[in-house]
Enzyme design. Sequence first.
Site, PDB file in Angstrom:
ATOM      1  N   GLU A   1     -24.387   5.957  -1.793  1.00  0.00           N
ATOM      2  CA  GLU A   1     -24.924   5.170  -1.274  1.00  0.00           C
ATOM      3  C   GLU A   1     -25.691   5.708   0.392  1.00  0.00           C
ATOM      4  OE1 GLU A   1     -23.640   0.908  -1.706  1.00  0.00           O
ATOM      5  OE2 GLU A   1     -22.483   1.174   0.445  1.00  0.00           O
TER       6      GLU A   1
ATOM      7  N   CYS B   1      15.338  -0.334  20.046  1.00  0.00           N
ATOM      8  CA  CYS B   1      15.354  -1.103  20.716  1.00  0.00           C
ATOM      9  C   CYS B   1      15.448  -2.775  20.815  1.00  0.00           C
ATOM     10  CB  CYS B   1      14.204  -1.292  22.097  1.00  0.00           C
ATOM     11  SG  CYS B   1      12.391  -1.115  21.499  1.00  0.00           S
TER      12      CYS B   1
ATOM     13  N   ALA C   1     -18.016  11.443  -4.899  1.00  0.00           N
ATOM     14  CA  ALA C   1     -17.348  12.446  -4.195  1.00  0.00           C
ATOM     15  C   ALA C   1     -16.465  14.019  -4.880  1.00  0.00           C
ATOM     16  CB  ALA C   1     -16.328  12.156  -2.792  1.00  0.00           C
TER      17      ALA C   1
ATOM     18  N   HIS D   1      -7.374   8.314  11.946  1.00  0.00           N
ATOM     19  CA  HIS D   1      -6.690   6.336  12.477  1.00  0.00           C
ATOM     20  C   HIS D   1      -4.883   6.851  11.651  1.00  0.00           C
ATOM     21  CE1 HIS D   1     -10.578   5.154  11.460  1.00  0.00           C
ATOM     22  NE2 HIS D   1     -10.281   5.822  12.571  1.00  0.00           N
TER      23      HIS D   1
ATOM     24  N   ASN E   1      -8.781   8.540   7.163  1.00  0.00           N
ATOM     25  CA  ASN E   1      -7.851   8.595   5.830  1.00  0.00           C
ATOM     26  C   ASN E   1      -6.418   8.038   6.135  1.00  0.00           C
ATOM     27  OD1 ASN E   1     -10.243   7.754   4.565  1.00  0.00           O
ATOM     28  ND2 ASN E   1     -10.207   9.223   2.786  1.00  0.00           N
ATOM     29  N   VAL E   2      -5.592   6.840   5.554  1.00  0.00           N
ATOM     30  CA  VAL E   2      -4.141   7.765   5.660  1.00  0.00           C
ATOM     31  C   VAL E   2      -3.665   7.386   4.705  1.00  0.00           C
ATOM     32  CG1 VAL E   2      -4.392   5.340   7.790  1.00  0.00           C
ATOM     33  CG2 VAL E   2      -3.862   4.916   5.361  1.00  0.00           C
TER      34      VAL E   2
ATOM     35  N   ARG F   1       0.428  -1.778  -0.161  1.00  0.00           N
ATOM     36  CA  ARG F   1       0.299  -0.016  -0.322  1.00  0.00           C
ATOM     37  C   ARG F   1       0.527   1.418   0.231  1.00  0.00           C
ATOM     38  NH1 ARG F   1      -4.107  -0.466   4.618  1.00  0.00           N
ATOM     39  NH2 ARG F   1      -4.836   1.686   4.586  1.00  0.00           N
TER      40      ARG F   1
HETATM   41  C1  BJW Z   1     -17.839   7.266  -2.395  1.00  0.00           C
HETATM   42  C2  BJW Z   1     -17.006   6.418  -3.117  1.00  0.00           C
HETATM   43  C3  BJW Z   1     -16.978   7.941  -3.901  1.00  0.00           C
HETATM   44  C4  BJW Z   1     -16.633   4.442  -2.629  1.00  0.00           C
HETATM   45  N1  BJW Z   1     -17.726   8.923  -3.830  1.00  0.00           N
HETATM   46  N2  BJW Z   1     -18.862   7.857  -1.717  1.00  0.00           N
HETATM   47  C5  BJW Z   1     -15.669  -5.322  19.322  1.00  0.00           C
HETATM   48  C6  BJW Z   1     -14.756  -5.388  19.457  1.00  0.00           C
HETATM   49  C7  BJW Z   1     -14.172  -4.941  18.679  1.00  0.00           C
HETATM   50  C8  BJW Z   1     -13.995  -3.581  18.744  1.00  0.00           C
HETATM   51  C9  BJW Z   1     -14.859  -2.465  18.863  1.00  0.00           C
HETATM   52  C10 BJW Z   1     -15.856  -3.248  19.167  1.00  0.00           C
HETATM   53  N3  BJW Z   1     -17.368  -3.531  18.620  1.00  0.00           N
HETATM   54  C11 BJW Z   1     -17.172  -2.332  18.552  1.00  0.00           C
HETATM   55  C12 BJW Z   1     -15.309  -1.686  18.461  1.00  0.00           C
HETATM   56  C13 BJW Z   1     -14.735  -0.542  18.442  1.00  0.00           C
HETATM   57  C14 BJW Z   1     -13.911  -0.628  16.855  1.00  0.00           C
HETATM   58  C15 BJW Z   1     -15.388  -0.476  15.938  1.00  0.00           C
HETATM   59  O1  BJW Z   1     -16.113   0.087  15.194  1.00  0.00           O
HETATM   60  N4  BJW Z   1     -15.724  -2.031  14.926  1.00  0.00           N
HETATM   61  C16 BJW Z   1     -17.298  -2.256  14.185  1.00  0.00           C
HETATM   62  C17 BJW Z   1     -16.279  -1.850  12.297  1.00  0.00           C
HETATM   63  C18 BJW Z   1     -18.168  -2.823  15.200  1.00  0.00           C
HETATM   64  N5  BJW Z   1     -13.420   0.560  16.879  1.00  0.00           N
HETATM   65  C19 BJW Z   1     -11.696   0.954  16.973  1.00  0.00           C
HETATM   66  O2  BJW Z   1     -11.464  -0.088  17.637  1.00  0.00           O
HETATM   67  C20 BJW Z   1     -11.583   1.685  17.015  1.00  0.00           C
HETATM   68  N6  BJW Z   1     -11.002   2.761  18.794  1.00  0.00           N
HETATM   69  C21 BJW Z   1     -11.919   2.634  19.391  1.00  0.00           C
HETATM   70  O3  BJW Z   1     -12.957   2.741  19.338  1.00  0.00           O
HETATM   71  O4  BJW Z   1     -10.925   2.658  20.927  1.00  0.00           O
HETATM   72  C22 BJW Z   1     -12.368   2.116  21.727  1.00  0.00           C
HETATM   73  C23 BJW Z   1     -12.064   0.492  22.058  1.00  0.00           C
HETATM   74  C24 BJW Z   1     -11.068  -0.105  22.011  1.00  0.00           C
HETATM   75  C25 BJW Z   1     -11.738  -1.347  21.814  1.00  0.00           C
HETATM   76  C26 BJW Z   1     -13.095  -1.735  22.123  1.00  0.00           C
HETATM   77  C27 BJW Z   1     -13.954  -0.709  21.934  1.00  0.00           C
HETATM   78  C28 BJW Z   1     -14.076   0.215  21.876  1.00  0.00           C
HETATM   79  C29 BJW Z   1      -9.959   1.808  16.007  1.00  0.00           C
HETATM   80  C30 BJW Z   1     -10.899   1.541  15.095  1.00  0.00           C
HETATM   81  C31 BJW Z   1      -9.693   1.875  13.673  1.00  0.00           C
HETATM   82  C32 BJW Z   1      -9.452   1.609  12.122  1.00  0.00           C
HETATM   83  N7  BJW Z   1      -8.848   1.180  11.495  1.00  0.00           N
HETATM   84  C33 BJW Z   1      -9.079   0.873   9.875  1.00  0.00           C
HETATM   85  C34 BJW Z   1      -7.557   0.575   9.527  1.00  0.00           C
HETATM   86  C35 BJW Z   1      -6.930   1.580  10.083  1.00  0.00           C
HETATM   87  C36 BJW Z   1      -5.604   1.318   8.382  1.00  0.00           C
HETATM   88  C37 BJW Z   1      -5.377   0.814   7.744  1.00  0.00           C
HETATM   89  O5  BJW Z   1      -5.306   1.706   6.444  1.00  0.00           O
HETATM   90  O6  BJW Z   1      -4.694  -0.385   7.215  1.00  0.00           O
HETATM   91  O7  BJW Z   1      -9.312   2.458   9.313  1.00  0.00           O
HETATM   92  S1  BJW Z   1     -10.191  -0.316   9.658  1.00  0.00           S
HETATM   93  C38 BJW Z   1     -10.269   0.988   8.048  1.00  0.00           C
HETATM   94  O8  BJW Z   1     -12.315   1.478   8.524  1.00  0.00           O
HETATM   95  C39 BJW Z   1      -9.831   2.354   8.023  1.00  0.00           C
HETATM   96  C40 BJW Z   1     -10.716   2.970   8.048  1.00  0.00           C
HETATM   97  O9  BJW Z   1     -10.299   5.170   8.328  1.00  0.00           O
HETATM   98  C41 BJW Z   1     -11.905   2.434   8.727  1.00  0.00           C
HETATM   99  C42 BJW Z   1     -13.262   3.435   7.970  1.00  0.00           C
HETATM  100  O10 BJW Z   1     -13.520   2.661   6.837  1.00  0.00           O
HETATM  101  P1  BJW Z   1     -14.616   4.014   5.528  1.00  0.00           P
HETATM  102  O11 BJW Z   1     -13.548   5.091   5.256  1.00  0.00           O
HETATM  103  O12 BJW Z   1     -15.654   4.179   6.016  1.00  0.00           O
HETATM  104  O13 BJW Z   1     -14.067   2.852   4.242  1.00  0.00           O
HETATM  105  P2  BJW Z   1     -15.176   2.119   3.777  1.00  0.00           P
HETATM  106  O14 BJW Z   1     -14.519   1.244   2.767  1.00  0.00           O
HETATM  107  O15 BJW Z   1     -16.130   0.794   5.435  1.00  0.00           O
HETATM  108  O16 BJW Z   1     -15.672   2.488   3.567  1.00  0.00           O
HETATM  109  C43 BJW Z   1     -16.656   3.761   1.946  1.00  0.00           C
HETATM  110  C44 BJW Z   1     -17.360   4.603   2.065  1.00  0.00           C
HETATM  111  O17 BJW Z   1     -16.983   5.353   0.297  1.00  0.00           O
HETATM  112  C45 BJW Z   1     -18.820   3.395   1.639  1.00  0.00           C
HETATM  113  O18 BJW Z   1     -20.134   4.549   1.919  1.00  0.00           O
HETATM  114  C46 BJW Z   1     -18.967   3.660  -0.385  1.00  0.00           C
HETATM  115  O19 BJW Z   1     -20.607   3.853  -0.687  1.00  0.00           O
HETATM  116  C47 BJW Z   1     -18.174   4.989  -0.403  1.00  0.00           C
HETATM  117  N8  BJW Z   1     -17.525   5.349  -1.787  1.00  0.00           N
HETATM  118  N9  BJW Z   1     -16.311   5.590  -3.262  1.00  0.00           N
HETATM  119  C48 BJW Z   1     -18.268   9.072  -2.516  1.00  0.00           C
HETATM  120  N10 BJW Z   1     -16.300   7.900  -5.212  1.00  0.00           N
HETATM  121 ZN    ZN Z   2      12.124   0.335  20.126  1.00  0.00          ZN
END
Ligand code: BJW
Ligand code: ZN
Length: 251
Positions: A219, A154, A235, A123, A106-107, A74
């Site tokens: 959507e 380390c 977008a 993130h 986004n990253v 990536r």
């Molecule tokens: C368009 C388009 C166009 C397409 N125009 N639109 C149970 C167990 C463990 C944890 C949890 C749990 N329940 C809840 C949690 C918390 C968890 C969570 O929310 N999980 C749910 C999924 C259930 N969250 C976390 O763990 C976060 N930390 C936290 O809450 O700490 C406290 C806590 C800890 C433990 C337990 C409870 C609380 C941390 C979240 C970190 C997310 N990391 C990632 C990876 C980043 C690194 C990497 O890139 O590799 O972040 S995962 C991934 O999802 C990434 C994204 O930033 C994130 C969001 O995704 P996003 O951006 O919404 O993308 P998509 O693909 O889902 O959607 C794209 C959208 O675009 C779609 O709607 C399309 O329609 C649209 N689209 N083309 C306009 N042209």
């Molecule tokens: Zn170190």
Amino acid sequence: MDTTDEQRLREAAQILSHATQVAVLTGAGISAESGVPTFRGEGGFWRGQSAMELATPEAFRRDPEGVWEFYRFRIAGLEDVVPNDGHRALADLESRSDRFWLITQNVDGLHRAAGSRNVIELHGTLDRARCQACSYRCASAELPDQPVPACPTCGNRLRPAVVWFGESLPDEALARAEEAIGACELMLVVGTSGVVQPASSFARWARSRGARVVEVNLESTPISDVADVSLFGPAGVVLPRLVDMSARDRA
Ligand code: BJW
Ligand code: ZN
């Protein structure tokens, strides 16, 4: 765009033209038109594994080499990627706003590349790596050439400076996002599926503080339930029109 789409765009432009303090929340969808795969879309797989499974501390513990291969792929892919009209429209919007915050999940660094300044990377970033044990950090471009790069301070494993599931978000980013949510008159939510906490709560939270909410997505999402207006379309097409129209309304 049909008449209803056009009416919704006008309504959103009106809301935007009256807001001087604007917060934007973006997700992977805004970078889709630059060629960056989204997470929950068709491109969210790498060698048959879901990106969601690879972006976890468990995957890194189980297979650090495989997870680093995924991230190196990536990081290298970003070299050929440039911001699109959606990123540029948001940079333009910042220059027209009194106060502006761009909160991104986004990253990929594309908002900064497009000229956005007040960017909050919730993130983390693919630009950097950090030690999993000590405070050592380095640019991804300077990573040691090892299958699992080791910390020069380390000896522990280095990892990408991103936030995986179950991990806390950076304190500073969360504090700045909270400031934005408390102060904004409008929250514009772009290209996120709205399912990952805590970002998925921001629009509801801003709304409960009196902000208007406008969504741009291909959507309907859980955010659509709290949005005053949802604009359905890419977008890179919708944002330039929205920003231009609101600037004309303001003039
Ligand atoms: C368009 C388009 C166009 C397409 N125009 N639109 C149970 C167990 C463990 C944890 C949890 C749990 N329940 C809840 C949690 C918390 C968890 C969570 O929310 N999980 C749910 C999924 C259930 N969250 C976390 O763990 C976060 N930390 C936290 O809450 O700490 C406290 C806590 C800890 C433990 C337990 C409870 C609380 C941390 C979240 C970190 C997310 N990391 C990632 C990876 C980043 C690194 C990497 O890139 O590799 O972040 S995962 C991934 O999802 C990434 C994204 O930033 C994130 C969001 O995704 P996003 O951006 O919404 O993308 P998509 O693909 O889902 O959607 C794209 C959208 O675009 C779609 O709607 C399309 O329609 C649209 N689209 N083309 C306009 N042209
Ligand atoms: Zn170190």
